[in-house]
Write a protein that holds these residues in place. Structure first.
Motif: not given
Length: 460
Positions: A84-89
């Motif tokens: 999920f590279p586009d989501l906040p950690l």
């Protein structure tokens, strides 16, 4: 009388709970970042069975079983960043842990493993707890602060480390004396450590890692080390000392050794748990399971080909302390034996306690091969109630075959007949009867001939 082989004492001892009205057990659970493999299933199944035995011996409301969920770990963060590279950690980590935890619960439920939803009753004492590490950060900080104050831990470059030489009998669980470990220690790559044996209780977090308010006056946000998590969760739910701590053989060192050290030094106790239990390793078709060998098998993959009760039975046919070889032949045998019992039209499924001879076998260090032999004896005696109740107590239920009936393995039959002939020659009639029962469960009928040979045919 329950007897268990205690890793700490290296002896098989009579189990005497601290409080028979409050028997407490902790088992290390999964790290939720991917599908659990079949080796992960072994402690889950084995100690689920022990939980069932304890409930029958001491009463359902007298036993508390804690099996944790590790939901903070660097592998989880890496998987979250990858998937999920586009989501906040934090949101990405939540997606990974929630999905993986759901998958784990689905898989172990199919294996007949008890869950909090199945055993906890309104108004009764909570029998099973499944705590998550991230819900116990406050307890971890409290333990770490105690260890620093008592001189068993120290702060270095925003890390908190347990000082192993501060505990003279460190290594007692794994039988690794401290002086031998110090003599054999390699040059450490972390210069801030006082001893190369010292291990991390808390470590600083970077911007791309989850972080919480740190203990010991450290201003930088951080995250817990692996070992402190289980110490905190067991303390919160079971107390400073408890009865049984269990897990896989691979956890003895360093995880369980370090857990024990933290908890004992924190509370000034002589033990963390009175009894430590460890199950043996699992291999696949005679080889160590690994992705490089192409024999890495997840629970989910096994369940695609085999019903959950078959996988559970196959796991329990080997004594928990021994290594197990997970094979196709073994699964085929387990399917034939288990379905031969469960498919009986006259099976009495009204009870759910182990029959006395089955319980006696399980009280001998959870001797499941001996208990399965007792199931064969119940079948031979046509004890429908004892067999049905014991199968339910084991966690087995009728199932639909999800794969075609395997062909008869003639080499297996020949091997069993040869072993029976050896037993008969030695006048070991119990073993001879056991092998006959095993063949009968496989659908094979034997005929002992006057010339000393034995022939067989498929039961009709």
């Amino acid at each position: 009388m329950l007897r268990l082989t205690n890793t700490l004492t290296r002896t098989k001892d009579v189990f005497t709970p601290i409080d028979p009205a409050n028997v407490r057990m902790y088992v290390c659970g999964p790290t939720v970042y991917d599908f659990a493999h079949i080796g992960n299933a072994r402690p889950v199944i084995v100690f689920d069975l022990l939980f069932r035995v304890l409930r029958q011996l001491y009463g359902a409301e007298a036993v508390t079983y804690v099996r944790n969920i590790t939901d903070v770990e660097d592998k989880i963060s890496a998987r979250a960043a990858r998937d999920f590279p586009d989501l906040p950690l934090n949101e990405a980590i939540g997606r990974v842990t929630q999905t993986t935890e759901r998958q784990f619960h689905e898989d172990v439920s199919a294996l007949g493993v008890l869950t909090p939803e199945r055993v906890n009753r309104p108004g009764a004492r909570v029998a099973m707890i499944e705590p998550r590490a991230t819900e116990h950060i406050d307890e971890m900080r409290a333990l770490i602060d105690r260890l620093v104050s008592s001189g068993h831990a120290y702060v270095a470059e925003d890390h908190v480390l347990f000082h192993v030489p501060s505990m003279p009998d460190y290594g007692s669980l794994s039988n690794r004396p401290l002086d031998e470990m110090e003599a054999g220690a390699r040059v450490d790559v972390a210069p801030y450590k006082r001893s190369p044996l010292d291990f991390v209780l808390w470590k600083p977090s970077s911007a791309d890692q989850p972080g919480w308010l740190s203990p010991a006056g450290i201003e930088r946000p951080g995250r817990p080390g692996w070992h402190i998590e289980c110490s905190a969760m067991s303390w919160k739910h079971l107390g400073e000392t408890f009865d049984i701590h269990a897990g896989g053989l691979d956890l003895i060192f360093p995880h369980h050794e370090n857990e024990l050290a933290q908890s004992r030094c924190c509370f000034g106790t002589s033990v963390m748990a009175n009894v430590w239990l460890h199950n043996g390793f699992l291999q696949v078709e005679g080889e160590k399971m690994s992705k490089s060998l192409g024999n890495f098998v997840t629970i989910r993959e096994v369940l695609k080909d085999w019903p959950g009760p078959v996988a559970r039975f196959n796991m329990l046919r080997t004594h928990y302390r021994q290594p197990i070889d997970w094979t196709l032949r073994g699964l085929e045998e387990s399917d034939r034996i288990l379905s031969g019992w469960l498919d009986r039209d006259d099976l009495d499924v009204g009870g759910q306690d182990f029959a006395p001879n089955v319980l006696d076998a399980l009280c001998d260090d959870l001797n499941t091969p001996k208990a399965i032999a007792a199931l064969h004896a119940l079948d031979r005696a046509d004890d429908r109630h004892g067999l049905g109740a014991s199968l339910r107590a084991f966690g087995f239920a009728r199932y639909e075959r999800s794969c075609a009936t395997p062909p008869i393995d003639e080499s297996l039959i020949a091997d069993l007949i040869d072993r029976r002939l050896v037993a008969r020659a030695a006048k070991d009639w119990a073993e001879s009867d056991r092998i006959r029962d095993e063949l009968k469960a496989l659908g094979i009928v034997l005929k002992d001939n006057k010339n000393g040979t034995t022939t067989w045919e498929v039961a009709r």
